[in-house]
Motif scaffolding. Structure first.
Motif: not given
Length: 171
Positions: A18, A35, A38
């Motif tokens: 992150r 996110d 990720v």
């Protein structure tokens, strides 16, 4: 700068991934990810060795044991030949200190130890002088510019750097 080591990517490295997902780090690799993207990447990094799809590592600065980046290799076919592709990222506050070069050299040793590919390649953007310098300093030879698909569906102008994994290691 302390010593640079690499250690296999772990569940605990999601936060590092992150942190690496910022514009200055991802400027030449398709930009930042959501996110969710990720988290999907984290899963790929963890499953790679299980599926025989290479290995990702956290870059660890010693003696502090600070995780400062990622580095890895994965199989691909390039010009009809099985090769390893290599990639890396270092947090901005640790860039310019030789950390990426040391990490790439360590991951070259890991790929070389597998003994199943002749060549390792890296494909930094032609517009990314620091990553091209890492390739040169880590012992890669410049093959030349090429159109490279990354992220999937997008062509970018890259330099094709290669390193002979069957040649004796320097040093």
């Amino acid at each position: 700068m302390g010593d640079v080591e690499i250690e296999p990517w772990s569940e605990d490295d999601l936060e590092l991934l992150r942190q690496l997902n910022q514009p200055s780090v991802r400027a030449y690799t398709g930009g930042t990810e959501t996110d969710d993207q990720v988290v999907v990447r984290q899963g790929r990094y963890l499953r790679g060795p299980v599926r025989g799809a290479g290995q990702m590592f956290a870059v660890v600065l010693q003696p502090e044991r600070v995780k400062v980046g990622s580095v890895g290799y994965w199989p691909r076919v390039w010009h009809d030949q099985p090769v390893y592709e290599m990639g890396w990222a270092v947090l901005p506050e640790f860039q310019g200190r030789g950390i990426a070069t040391a990490a790439v050299r360590a991951v070259v040793d890991a790929a070389r130890a597998r003994g199943d590919r002749r060549w390792a390649h890296a494909y930094p953007s032609v517009d990314n002088p620091p990553s091209n310098a890492v390739c040169r300093k880590a012992g890669f030879e410049l093959v030349g510019p090429t159109d490279f698909e990354y992220p999937p569906g997008q062509l970018m102008r890259s330099n094709d750097w290669r390193l002979d994994l069957k040649a004796p290691a320097d040093g």
